[in-house]
Design a protein around this motif. Sequence first.
Motif, short mmCIF file in Angstrom:
data_model
loop_
_atom_site.label_atom_id
_atom_site.label_comp_id
_atom_site.label_asym_id
_atom_site.label_seq_id
_atom_site.Cartn_x
_atom_site.Cartn_y
_atom_site.Cartn_z
N PHE A 1 0.80 -1.36 -0.02
CA PHE A 1 0.13 0.02 -0.15
C PHE A 1 0.72 1.38 0.12
CE2 PHE A 1 -3.73 -2.50 1.20
CZ PHE A 1 -4.43 -1.94 0.25
N PHE A 2 2.25 1.33 0.58
CA PHE A 2 2.89 2.46 0.59
C PHE A 2 3.38 2.69 -1.09
CE2 PHE A 2 7.18 4.05 0.30
CZ PHE A 2 7.36 4.91 1.13
N ILE A 3 3.55 1.57 -1.43
CA ILE A 3 4.24 1.71 -3.04
C ILE A 3 2.82 2.23 -3.99
CG2 ILE A 3 4.90 0.60 -5.17
CD1 ILE A 3 6.15 -1.46 -3.34
N ILE A 4 1.51 1.65 -3.71
CA ILE A 4 0.62 2.27 -4.32
C ILE A 4 0.18 3.60 -3.82
CG2 ILE A 4 -2.04 1.94 -4.40
CD1 ILE A 4 -1.88 -1.24 -4.01
N GLY A 5 0.34 4.12 -2.78
CA GLY A 5 0.32 5.53 -2.31
C GLY A 5 1.31 6.47 -3.11
N VAL A 6 2.48 5.96 -3.16
CA VAL A 6 3.42 6.62 -4.00
C VAL A 6 3.02 6.98 -5.42
CG1 VAL A 6 5.73 6.63 -4.98
CG2 VAL A 6 5.55 5.87 -2.71
N ILE A 7 2.61 5.71 -6.11
CA ILE A 7 2.14 5.79 -7.77
C ILE A 7 0.87 6.69 -7.55
CG2 ILE A 7 1.21 4.69 -9.50
CD1 ILE A 7 4.44 4.16 -8.78
N ALA A 8 -0.07 6.73 -6.69
CA ALA A 8 -1.19 7.33 -6.77
C ALA A 8 -0.73 8.98 -6.71
CB ALA A 8 -2.14 7.20 -5.73
N TYR A 9 -0.04 9.30 -5.83
CA TYR A 9 -0.04 10.68 -5.52
C TYR A 9 1.21 11.28 -6.32
CZ TYR A 9 -3.02 12.20 -1.86
OH TYR A 9 -3.96 12.64 -1.09
N GLU B 1 -2.29 -2.26 15.72
CA GLU B 1 -1.53 -2.06 14.66
C GLU B 1 -2.16 -0.92 13.55
OE1 GLU B 1 0.57 -6.46 14.79
OE2 GLU B 1 -1.33 -5.95 13.38
N LYS B 2 -3.31 -0.65 13.81
CA LYS B 2 -3.99 0.12 12.64
C LYS B 2 -3.37 1.74 12.63
CE LYS B 2 -8.19 -0.52 13.96
NZ LYS B 2 -9.85 -0.55 13.98
N GLY B 3 -2.78 2.15 13.55
CA GLY B 3 -2.36 3.24 13.33
C GLY B 3 -1.00 3.39 12.40
N ARG B 4 -0.27 2.35 12.48
CA ARG B 4 1.10 2.05 11.55
C ARG B 4 0.42 1.46 10.24
NH1 ARG B 4 3.92 -1.99 15.13
NH2 ARG B 4 2.05 -1.97 16.12
N ALA B 5 -0.55 0.65 10.12
CA ALA B 5 -1.11 0.40 8.99
C ALA B 5 -1.81 1.66 8.13
CB ALA B 5 -2.27 -0.85 9.15
N SER B 6 -2.50 2.20 8.63
CA SER B 6 -3.20 3.42 8.10
C SER B 6 -2.11 4.15 7.57
CB SER B 6 -4.00 4.21 8.95
OG SER B 6 -4.98 3.37 9.37
N SER B 7 -0.92 4.29 8.41
CA SER B 7 0.04 5.33 7.96
C SER B 7 1.05 4.85 6.79
CB SER B 7 1.38 5.49 9.23
OG SER B 7 0.46 6.08 10.06
N ALA B 8 0.87 3.52 6.37
CA ALA B 8 1.46 3.06 5.09
C ALA B 8 1.09 3.75 4.10
CB ALA B 8 1.33 1.59 5.21
N LEU B 9 -0.25 3.64 3.63
CA LEU B 9 -0.53 4.15 2.38
C LEU B 9 -0.43 6.01 2.42
CD1 LEU B 9 -2.23 4.19 -0.23
CD2 LEU B 9 -4.22 4.30 1.26
N LEU B 10 -0.75 6.41 3.76
CA LEU B 10 -0.61 7.89 3.69
C LEU B 10 1.08 8.08 3.47
CD1 LEU B 10 -2.80 8.52 6.91
CD2 LEU B 10 -3.20 9.41 4.38
N ALA B 11 1.82 7.35 4.14
CA ALA B 11 3.35 7.84 3.71
C ALA B 11 3.72 7.77 2.34
CB ALA B 11 4.25 6.78 4.79
N GLY B 12 3.27 6.64 1.88
CA GLY B 12 3.54 6.65 0.33
C GLY B 12 2.81 7.69 -0.39
N SER B 13 1.55 7.94 -0.10
CA SER B 13 0.96 9.14 -0.63
C SER B 13 1.69 10.36 -0.72
CB SER B 13 -0.34 9.46 -0.05
OG SER B 13 -1.29 8.22 -0.27
N ILE C 1 0.69 14.46 10.74
CA ILE C 1 0.30 13.85 11.91
C ILE C 1 -1.23 13.63 12.06
CG2 ILE C 1 0.37 14.06 14.37
CD1 ILE C 1 3.00 15.60 13.99
N THR C 2 -1.90 14.73 11.74
CA THR C 2 -3.41 14.83 11.86
C THR C 2 -4.00 13.95 10.83
OG1 THR C 2 -3.10 17.13 12.83
CG2 THR C 2 -5.31 16.22 12.02
N THR C 3 -3.56 13.98 9.76
CA THR C 3 -4.03 12.80 8.50
C THR C 3 -3.90 11.78 8.94
OG1 THR C 3 -3.40 14.81 6.67
CG2 THR C 3 -3.84 12.46 6.17
N GLY C 4 -2.98 11.03 9.49
CA GLY C 4 -2.50 9.71 9.85
C GLY C 4 -3.81 9.39 11.08
N MET C 5 -3.88 10.58 12.08
CA MET C 5 -4.89 10.15 13.29
C MET C 5 -6.29 9.99 12.58
SD MET C 5 -2.79 9.22 15.73
CE MET C 5 -1.87 8.73 14.17
#
Length: 424
Positions: free
Chosen positions: A16-24, A132-144, A342-346
């Motif tokens: 999802f990190f990689i998908i986020g990179v491509i999408a953004y 684990e959902k904080g980190r899981a949600s952060s993966a796509l956002l971080a990629g984005s 920070i706020t986006t991830g939360m």
Amino acid sequence: MTERKSNVRWFFALAFFIIGVIAYMDRSNISLIAGPMMEDLHMTKAQFGLLATFFSAGYALMQVPSGILAEKFGPKKMLSIALIWWSAFTILTGVVKNHGLLYLVRFLFGIGEAPMYPANAVFNSNWFSRGEKGRASSALLAGSYFGPVIAPGVTVLIVTMFNWQAVFYIFGAVGFLIVILWAIIAKDLPEHHKMVNEAEKRYIIENRDVQNAGEKQSAPWSAFFKHFSFYAIAVQYFVVQFIVGLFLIWLPTYVMEQYHVKYTSLGLLAGIPWLAMLLCIMGFGALSDRLLQAGKSRFVARGSIAIIGMIVFSIGLLFAIRSEVLEVNIAWLAVCLSGMGITTGMSWAAAADIGRNFSGTVSGWMNLWGNVGAMLSPLLAGILADLIGWTWTLQSLLVLVVIAIFMWFFVKPDRALVAEEDKL
């Protein structure tokens, strides 16, 4: 001997990190070629801003339907369709010259990217434990937000070697490659994945928030509308994406106009704030999970960190708009976007917390209003920048930040919108 659990779920976080990179990268590259694109197509700032507005309109309109469809048909299928769709319209952005048709292309491009976050929310609810959902949600956002870090350098290189149209052709082609890999490796549930061993499967099933994962359920909208937290999470995310959307589209132009930076030297400078945002998304996602695992409430683990992010943004903005030196301005802009990251991830973690089995629908609802904000901000910012300048335009964002902070006190991540007994 106890079987050591596999970690397949974290490989999907990387996916999802990689998908986020491509999408953004697909979404943000247009801001980096604003100059040559506006010149070639004879567009004003307001007209160019409308491209982002039409994208956000399509993106926003499909948020709730995407969440519902992801819950019904599964995140694998929804994301596969989305990747094919948005990659095709990325390529078409470089083909179309007519302004009206170009607005339509960006609108349809927005529809194509819409399922990404709701599908991710459903996937995370199925695959990750509540801690684990904080980190899981952060993966796509971080990629984005890693996309905008590398997009400037890659985009400038492509434009220098070819032309601005080639940016869309190349980025779209990469999307088609990614969807092939996703279709091969993804499964909607860990129970169905051959590489997930029994220990990991048992750990996920025993610790995830969702009950009866994989069952098709209709979202109980009447129950949602009874909770003010359902509205509060939407309002605060409107502010978040209003601000992020403004920076995503106008940051390169702002830097060039305010500090007279040449387009060819913009790549690294434009990427620094997004890199800072990426690091904070990952770091504070991990901190949020750690607080939750330490026994803190979800409001402490999600809400208080989100409010801190808003405060950090405000401090950074006040210093950024008063900086006369380019490097100092970039540093404070990095602080700004770090706070908003920070706020986006939360926000996404909290949406999953209150949504539980309906995380796709609730996330889609939140992102709908977030992208109404993202739809409005590029156009309004372009108009205001022409009328009153960038300093006052950016300073006006602080009013919205105060509203968002207030809303976070009404987001109740410790309380699911629909209790288990209400679904029986």
